[in-house]
Design an enzyme around this catalytic site. Structure first.
Site, PDB file in Angstrom:
ATOM      1  CB  ALA A  23      -4.730  13.076   6.071  1.00 42.30           C
ATOM      2  CG  HIS A  59      -1.860   1.159   1.293  1.00 41.70           C
ATOM      3  ND1 HIS A  59      -3.193   0.989   1.587  1.00 41.70           N
ATOM      4  CD2 HIS A  59      -1.704   2.486   1.099  1.00 41.70           C
ATOM      5  CE1 HIS A  59      -3.808   2.160   1.558  1.00 41.70           C
ATOM      6  NE2 HIS A  59      -2.914   3.096   1.277  1.00 41.70           N
ATOM      7  CG  ASP A  70      -1.567   4.973   3.972  1.00 40.12           C
ATOM      8  OD1 ASP A  70      -1.690   5.251   2.765  1.00 40.12           O
ATOM      9  OD2 ASP A  70      -2.309   5.456   4.848  1.00 40.12           O
ATOM     10  CE  LYS A 130      -7.908   2.217  -0.323  1.00 44.80           C
ATOM     11  NZ  LYS A 130      -6.835   3.132  -0.064  1.00 44.80           N
ATOM     12  CG  LEU A 168      -7.504  11.084   7.618  1.00 48.64           C
ATOM     13  CD1 LEU A 168      -8.282  11.831   6.558  1.00 48.64           C
ATOM     14  CD2 LEU A 168      -8.320  10.953   8.905  1.00 48.64           C
ATOM     15  CG  HIS A 211      -9.853   4.874   3.591  1.00 43.83           C
ATOM     16  ND1 HIS A 211      -8.618   5.471   3.689  1.00 43.83           N
ATOM     17  CD2 HIS A 211     -10.599   5.404   4.595  1.00 43.83           C
ATOM     18  CE1 HIS A 211      -8.616   6.334   4.694  1.00 43.83           C
ATOM     19  NE2 HIS A 211      -9.813   6.310   5.260  1.00 43.83           N
ATOM     20  CG  HIS A 236       0.281  15.353   1.718  1.00 46.41           C
ATOM     21  ND1 HIS A 236      -0.703  15.607   0.788  1.00 46.41           N
ATOM     22  CD2 HIS A 236      -0.109  14.235   2.373  1.00 46.41           C
ATOM     23  CE1 HIS A 236      -1.655  14.693   0.885  1.00 46.41           C
ATOM     24  NE2 HIS A 236      -1.312  13.826   1.836  1.00 46.41           N
ATOM     25  CG  HIS A 278      -4.705   2.540   5.916  1.00 44.03           C
ATOM     26  ND1 HIS A 278      -6.033   2.625   6.244  1.00 44.03           N
ATOM     27  CD2 HIS A 278      -4.589   3.146   4.714  1.00 44.03           C
ATOM     28  CE1 HIS A 278      -6.682   3.256   5.289  1.00 44.03           C
ATOM     29  NE2 HIS A 278      -5.834   3.572   4.342  1.00 44.03           N
ATOM     30  CG  HIS A 337      -0.946   7.155  -1.141  1.00 44.07           C
ATOM     31  ND1 HIS A 337      -2.211   7.301  -1.668  1.00 44.07           N
ATOM     32  CD2 HIS A 337      -1.109   6.476   0.024  1.00 44.07           C
ATOM     33  CE1 HIS A 337      -3.097   6.748  -0.857  1.00 44.07           C
ATOM     34  NE2 HIS A 337      -2.452   6.229   0.179  1.00 44.07           N
ATOM     35  CG  LEU A 338       4.463   5.308  -5.681  1.00 47.68           C
ATOM     36  CD1 LEU A 338       4.868   4.336  -6.788  1.00 47.68           C
ATOM     37  CD2 LEU A 338       5.604   5.489  -4.696  1.00 47.68           C
TER      38      LEU A 338
HETATM   39  O1  DOR Z   1      -3.296   9.772   5.527  1.00 48.72           O
HETATM   40  C1  DOR Z   1      -3.677   9.420   4.430  1.00 48.72           C
HETATM   41  N1  DOR Z   1      -3.137   9.919   3.300  1.00 48.72           N
HETATM   42  N2  DOR Z   1      -4.645   8.506   4.340  1.00 48.72           N
HETATM   43  C2  DOR Z   1      -5.203   8.184   3.175  1.00 48.72           C
HETATM   44  O2  DOR Z   1      -6.110   7.391   3.175  1.00 48.72           O
HETATM   45  C3  DOR Z   1      -4.779   8.849   1.931  1.00 48.72           C
HETATM   46  C4  DOR Z   1      -3.426   9.355   2.026  1.00 48.72           C
HETATM   47  C5  DOR Z   1      -3.059  10.330   0.936  1.00 48.72           C
HETATM   48  O3  DOR Z   1      -3.330  10.044  -0.232  1.00 48.72           O
HETATM   49  O4  DOR Z   1      -2.474  11.380   1.248  1.00 48.72           O
HETATM   50 ZN    ZN Z   2      -3.360   5.089   1.585  1.00 53.12          ZN
END
Ligand code: DOR
Ligand code: ZN
Length: 360
Positions: free
Chosen positions: A269, A19, A253, A105, A225, A142, A257, A180, A21-22
Site C-alpha cells: 500500500a 506527512h 503521505d 505516530k 491505506l 492512522h 515502494h 490522511h 515516508h522517506l
Molecule cells: O498507503 C500507505 N502507505 N499508508 C500508510 O499508512 C503507510 C504507507 C507506507 O508506509 O507505505
Molecule cells: Zn503515511
C-alpha cells in the site's frame, strides 16, 4: 477544468509536507530530492523496519535524510516517534524536550505498512497520551480499525466512532492530527472538534475515488491505506481542503515502494506522489476556484498547528501550457529497481518557477 480567467502564476510562502515516508538506504537517496524540491520541511513518518522508537535511532535517521538532500537545497526533516505498547511517557517526553522529535505516530497494530509493532490498545498507552497532552506534543493518528470483519471502506469511520471520539473526550487538550483523512465522516468529525484536532489531506485522495483501483483491471499503483473511497467522500475532502479552515492542511503521505513490490500477488500500500503532489494540490485549488486559499492549506495552517514559524522563503508556481509542460518521469530509479510515481508520464499543470527570500 482550468478557469479561463484564472491567474497563471502564484507566489506563496514555501510549503511544507506534514506527512511523508522517506524510507532508508537507496530508496531514501532516490526520493528525498523530490520532497526537498517542493517542500521546506516535512514531518517524516517513523515506520521503518525496525520502527523508530528511540531517540538515538531517530537522530541518526535525521542525519541520513539530511545527507540525501541535494546541495544548495534547504530542507528540514521534522522527526516523529513510533508509538508501541511499551514506549514510556518519560522517553516520549525526553525526545520532545530535546527536540529529537516533534510528534508521535499512532499506528494501530497491523493497520498498514510496517505497523506490526504498532499499538494493540489505545487504552493501554493512555499514560503516554496523557503526558503528550500535558506537554503539548501532537499525536499523529492512522485512523483505521483493524478488525478483519470490518469492511475496508468502513475502517476509518468506525475508528472515529469506536476510538477517536472517545480519545478526544478523554483527553480534550491533546493535539491530534487525524492523518490522511479519506471520508466525509472524518471531515465532519474534525469540524465538530475544537482547534486542537486537525487533519492532513493527501493530493491523491483529492484526485481519485475508489474506482481508480479497478479501472479496466487491477491498478496497484492506486492502492494505498486508507484506500480511496466513494466519490462523495472525495468531494467532501475537496471542500475541506479548499475551505480555508485552518484545521485542514497539506500532508502528501507520499509512500514509495518498488514497482515490483506493488505489482505483485500481494502488493504494498502506498503511492509515491512527491514528484507531482504540489502541482496536483494546486490543480484542485484552481478547479475549485480557491487559489487564494492555497497558501493557507500548503504553507500556513500546518505551522500554526505545530506552533512553528512559517517559512521565510517564497516560491512562485506557474501554470504550464500543456505543450511545454514538464512531465512526471514514467519511472524513477532506486538502485537496480524502480518506483512508479503518481501521474507517471503525465504533464505537470504547474511548475515551481523560482524561490526567493522575503526581506526581513
Ligand atoms: O498507503 C500507505 N502507505 N499508508 C500508510 O499508512 C503507510 C504507507 C507506507 O508506509 O507505505
Ligand atoms: Zn503515511
Amino acid at each position: 477544468m482550468t478557469q479561463a480567467n484564472s491567474p497563471t502564476a502564484l507566489t506563496i510562502r514555501r510549503p511544507d509536507d506534514w506527512h511523508v515516508h522517506l524510507r532508508d538506504g537507496d530508496m531514501l537517496s532516490a526520493v528525498v530530492p523530490y520532497t526537498a524540491h517542493s517542500f521546506a520541511r516535512a514531518i517524516v513518518m517513523p515506520n521503518l523496519v525496525p520502527p523508530l522508537t528511540a531517540r538515538a535511532e531517530v537522530s541518526a535517521y535525521r542525519d541520513r535524510i539530511k545527507a540525501a538532500v541535494p546541495k544548495g537545497v534547504s530542507f528540514e526533516p521534522l522527526m516523529t516517534a513510533y508509538l508501541t505498547d511499551t514506549i514510556t511517557p518519560a522517553e516520549i517526553a525526553a525526545g520532545f524536550a530535546d527536540k529529537t522529535w516533534v510528534a508521535a505516530k499512532l499506528y494501530p497494530a497491523k493497520a498498514t505498512t510496517n505497523s506490526d509493532f504498532g499499538v494493540t490498545s489505545v487504552r493501554g498507552i493512555l499514560p503516554v497520551l496523557e503526558k503528550m497532552a500535558e506537554i503539548g506534543m501532537p499525536l499523529l493518528v492512522h485512523g483505521e480499525v483493524t478488525d478483519p470483519s470490518v469492511d475496508i471502506f468502513d475502517r476509518e469511520s468506525l475508528f472515529i466512532d469506536t476510538i477517536l471520539a472517545l480519545l478526544c473526550d478523554r483527553l480534550p487538550e491533546l493535539k491530534i492530527v487525524f492523518e490522511h483523512v479519506t471520508t466525509a465522516d472524518a471531515v465532519a468529525f474534525v469540524k465538530s472538534r475544537p482547534q486542537n484536532v486537525a487533519a492532513t489531506i493527501t493530493a491523491h485522495h483529492l484526485h481519485i475515488n475508489r474506482n481508480a483501483m479497478f479501472q479496466g483491471g487491477l491498478r496497484p499503483h492506486f492502492y494505498c491505506l486508507p484506500v480511496a473511497k466513494r466519490e462523495i467522500h472525495r468531494l467532501a475532502l475537496r471542500d475541506a481542503a479548499t475551505s480555508g479552515d485552518p484545521r485542514f492542511f497539506l500532508g502528501t503521505d507520499s509512500a514509495p515502494h518498488l514497482a515490483r513490490d506493488k505489482e505483485s500477488a500481494c502488493g504494498c500500500a502506498g503511492l509515491f506522489t512527491a514528484p507531482s503532489a504540489l502541482a496536483a494540490y494546486l490543480q484542485v485549488f484552481e478547479e475549485e476556484s480557491a487559489l487564494d486559499r492555497f497558501e493557507g492549506f500548503a504553507s500556513l495552517h500546518g505551522p500554526a498547528f505545530y506552533g512553528l514559524p512559517v517559512n521565510a522563503q517564497r516560491i512562485t508556481l506557474r501554470r504550464s501550457p500543456s505543450a511545454s509542460a514538464e512531465r512526471v518521469a514514467a519511472q524513477i530509479s532506486a538502485r537496480d529497481q524502480h518506483i512508479v510515481p503518481f501521474w507517471a508520464g503525465e504533464a505537470l499543470p504547474w511548475k515551481i518557477e523560482a524561490e526567493a527570500a522575503i526581506p526581513a
